[in-house]
Scaffold this motif. Structure first.
Motif, PDB file in Angstrom:
ATOM      1  N   GLN A 199      45.928  25.982 -58.940  1.00 49.80           N
ATOM      2  CA  GLN A 199      46.765  25.234 -58.312  1.00 49.80           C
ATOM      3  C   GLN A 199      46.153  23.779 -57.703  1.00 49.80           C
ATOM      4  O   GLN A 199      47.139  22.892 -58.510  1.00 49.80           O
ATOM      5  CB  GLN A 199      47.974  25.676 -57.520  1.00 49.80           C
ATOM      6  CG  GLN A 199      49.289  25.082 -56.737  1.00 49.80           C
ATOM      7  CD  GLN A 199      49.974  25.351 -56.051  1.00 49.80           C
ATOM      8  OE1 GLN A 199      49.577  25.773 -54.494  1.00 49.80           O
ATOM      9  NE2 GLN A 199      50.676  26.387 -55.721  1.00 49.80           N
ATOM     10  N   VAL A 200      45.489  23.863 -57.258  1.00 52.29           N
ATOM     11  CA  VAL A 200      45.037  22.436 -56.479  1.00 52.29           C
ATOM     12  C   VAL A 200      44.622  21.768 -57.868  1.00 52.29           C
ATOM     13  O   VAL A 200      44.564  20.365 -58.053  1.00 52.29           O
ATOM     14  CB  VAL A 200      43.619  22.401 -55.894  1.00 52.29           C
ATOM     15  CG1 VAL A 200      43.137  20.948 -55.082  1.00 52.29           C
ATOM     16  CG2 VAL A 200      44.458  22.951 -54.197  1.00 52.29           C
TER      17      VAL A 200
ATOM     18  N   LEU B 189      46.536  17.388 -57.791  1.00 49.41           N
ATOM     19  CA  LEU B 189      46.122  16.505 -57.311  1.00 49.41           C
ATOM     20  C   LEU B 189      46.026  15.681 -58.416  1.00 49.41           C
ATOM     21  O   LEU B 189      46.961  15.599 -59.210  1.00 49.41           O
ATOM     22  CB  LEU B 189      44.273  16.779 -58.268  1.00 49.41           C
ATOM     23  CG  LEU B 189      43.699  17.906 -56.886  1.00 49.41           C
ATOM     24  CD1 LEU B 189      42.076  17.578 -57.636  1.00 49.41           C
ATOM     25  CD2 LEU B 189      43.377  17.567 -55.387  1.00 49.41           C
TER      26      LEU B 189
ATOM     27  N   MET C 244      37.134  21.817 -59.194  1.00 48.13           N
ATOM     28  CA  MET C 244      37.900  22.705 -58.917  1.00 48.13           C
ATOM     29  C   MET C 244      37.580  24.014 -60.147  1.00 48.13           C
ATOM     30  O   MET C 244      37.456  24.819 -59.231  1.00 48.13           O
ATOM     31  CB  MET C 244      39.513  22.932 -58.337  1.00 48.13           C
ATOM     32  CG  MET C 244      40.000  21.711 -57.755  1.00 48.13           C
ATOM     33  SD  MET C 244      40.015  22.358 -55.664  1.00 48.13           S
ATOM     34  CE  MET C 244      38.214  20.844 -55.082  1.00 48.13           C
TER      35      MET C 244
ATOM     36  N   ALA D  16      54.556  25.073 -56.445  1.00 47.57           N
ATOM     37  CA  ALA D  16      53.912  23.576 -55.646  1.00 47.57           C
ATOM     38  C   ALA D  16      54.931  23.100 -55.648  1.00 47.57           C
ATOM     39  O   ALA D  16      56.147  22.844 -56.890  1.00 47.57           O
ATOM     40  CB  ALA D  16      52.816  23.257 -57.066  1.00 47.57           C
TER      41      ALA D  16
ATOM     42  N   THR E  32      45.927  15.218 -51.631  1.00 47.20           N
ATOM     43  CA  THR E  32      45.159  15.814 -51.588  1.00 47.20           C
ATOM     44  C   THR E  32      44.374  15.864 -50.356  1.00 47.20           C
ATOM     45  O   THR E  32      44.161  17.439 -50.305  1.00 47.20           O
ATOM     46  CB  THR E  32      43.890  14.929 -52.086  1.00 47.20           C
ATOM     47  OG1 THR E  32      44.565  13.980 -53.668  1.00 47.20           O
ATOM     48  CG2 THR E  32      42.631  15.389 -53.066  1.00 47.20           C
TER      49      THR E  32
ATOM     50  N   ARG F 276      45.795  19.541 -49.972  1.00 50.65           N
ATOM     51  CA  ARG F 276      45.537  19.987 -50.387  1.00 50.65           C
ATOM     52  C   ARG F 276      44.208  21.284 -50.118  1.00 50.65           C
ATOM     53  O   ARG F 276      43.853  22.701 -50.169  1.00 50.65           O
ATOM     54  CB  ARG F 276      46.210  19.658 -51.923  1.00 50.65           C
ATOM     55  CG  ARG F 276      46.777  19.817 -52.412  1.00 50.65           C
ATOM     56  CD  ARG F 276      46.845  20.148 -54.395  1.00 50.65           C
ATOM     57  NE  ARG F 276      48.555  19.420 -54.065  1.00 50.65           N
ATOM     58  CZ  ARG F 276      49.573  20.157 -54.454  1.00 50.65           C
ATOM     59  NH1 ARG F 276      49.047  21.394 -54.095  1.00 50.65           N
ATOM     60  NH2 ARG F 276      50.451  19.893 -54.952  1.00 50.65           N
ATOM     61  N   LEU F 277      43.299  20.260 -50.390  1.00 49.10           N
ATOM     62  CA  LEU F 277      41.448  20.188 -49.996  1.00 49.10           C
ATOM     63  C   LEU F 277      41.681  21.323 -48.620  1.00 49.10           C
ATOM     64  O   LEU F 277      41.107  22.192 -48.388  1.00 49.10           O
ATOM     65  CB  LEU F 277      41.098  19.844 -50.012  1.00 49.10           C
ATOM     66  CG  LEU F 277      40.464  18.820 -50.743  1.00 49.10           C
ATOM     67  CD1 LEU F 277      39.864  17.909 -50.776  1.00 49.10           C
ATOM     68  CD2 LEU F 277      40.156  20.018 -52.236  1.00 49.10           C
TER      69      LEU F 277
ATOM     70  N   GLU G 232      43.844  23.203 -46.945  1.00 48.83           N
ATOM     71  CA  GLU G 232      44.217  24.832 -47.950  1.00 48.83           C
ATOM     72  C   GLU G 232      43.466  25.390 -48.375  1.00 48.83           C
ATOM     73  O   GLU G 232      43.395  26.718 -47.997  1.00 48.83           O
ATOM     74  CB  GLU G 232      45.788  24.530 -49.030  1.00 48.83           C
ATOM     75  CG  GLU G 232      47.018  24.647 -48.274  1.00 48.83           C
ATOM     76  CD  GLU G 232      48.610  24.623 -49.409  1.00 48.83           C
ATOM     77  OE1 GLU G 232      47.957  25.098 -50.313  1.00 48.83           O
ATOM     78  OE2 GLU G 232      49.369  23.690 -49.025  1.00 48.83           O
ATOM     79  N   VAL G 233      42.512  24.511 -49.536  1.00 41.07           N
ATOM     80  CA  VAL G 233      42.017  25.164 -49.612  1.00 41.07           C
ATOM     81  C   VAL G 233      40.426  26.411 -49.335  1.00 41.07           C
ATOM     82  O   VAL G 233      39.886  26.828 -48.759  1.00 41.07           O
ATOM     83  CB  VAL G 233      40.587  24.209 -51.139  1.00 41.07           C
ATOM     84  CG1 VAL G 233      39.330  25.639 -51.038  1.00 41.07           C
ATOM     85  CG2 VAL G 233      41.845  24.643 -51.882  1.00 41.07           C
TER      86      VAL G 233
END
Ligand code: FE2
Length: 153
Positions: A26-27, A31, A43, A86, A92, A95-96, A98-99
């Motif tokens: 998803q990321v 992005l 990714m 999403a 960004t 998102r990072l 969350e990762v």
């Protein structure tokens, strides 16, 4: 020995690594903004690595007499990693982050795997969990560096 605790952590890992790979995918897709050209292919690398651990741990589970979960429904029900529909408005950085959160969870899960395999005397699975944890921790360091943070392990 039936190694029930080891099998349970292995199956949990199968579900969580599948879900983590979906999150990273998803990321990869969603992005937008500065850093895209370098983070988009990064990714892909993270996904390859997650899928490689997924296959390794799943096949180890089969090798010791277990049955890995294998449907999207099972992955979703068993996994503790959250994955939202999403939207294009997320940064960004968000998102990072969350990762990183998902990776920290995986690191703790693999530590549970190290403990379970110690207890049940399964050195081979112990090594797989230790290797996977090392890889995940290194990625946490890299992602947190990208975010301007010190490693928060
Ligand atoms: Fe792609």
């Amino acid at each position: 020995m039936s190694r029930e605790k080891t099998k349970a952590v292995l199956n949990q890992s199968v579900a969580d690594l599948s879900k983590a790979a979906a999150l990273v995918h998803q990321v990869h897709w969603y992005l937008r903004g500065p850093g895209f050209m370098k983070l988009h292919p990064k990714m892909d690398e993270l996904m390859d690595s997650l899928n490689s651990h997924l296959d390794e741990l799943s096949e180890r589970l089969i090798t010791i007499g277990g049955s890995p979960v294998s449907t999207l429904k099972e992955f979703d029900e068993l996994s503790n990693i959250k994955l939202e529909t999403a939207t294009w408005d997320k940064t960004t950085e968000a998102r990072l982050t969350e990762v990183v959160k998902a990776y920290k969870y995986l690191s703790d899960l693999f530590q549970d795997g190290v403990h379970a395999t110690d207890e049940e005397d399964d050195d081979v699975t112990n090594g797989l969990f230790a290797d996977a944890k090392g890889d995940i921790e290194k990625t946490i360091w890299m992602l947190e560096s990208e975010l301007g943070l010190a490693p928060g392990l």
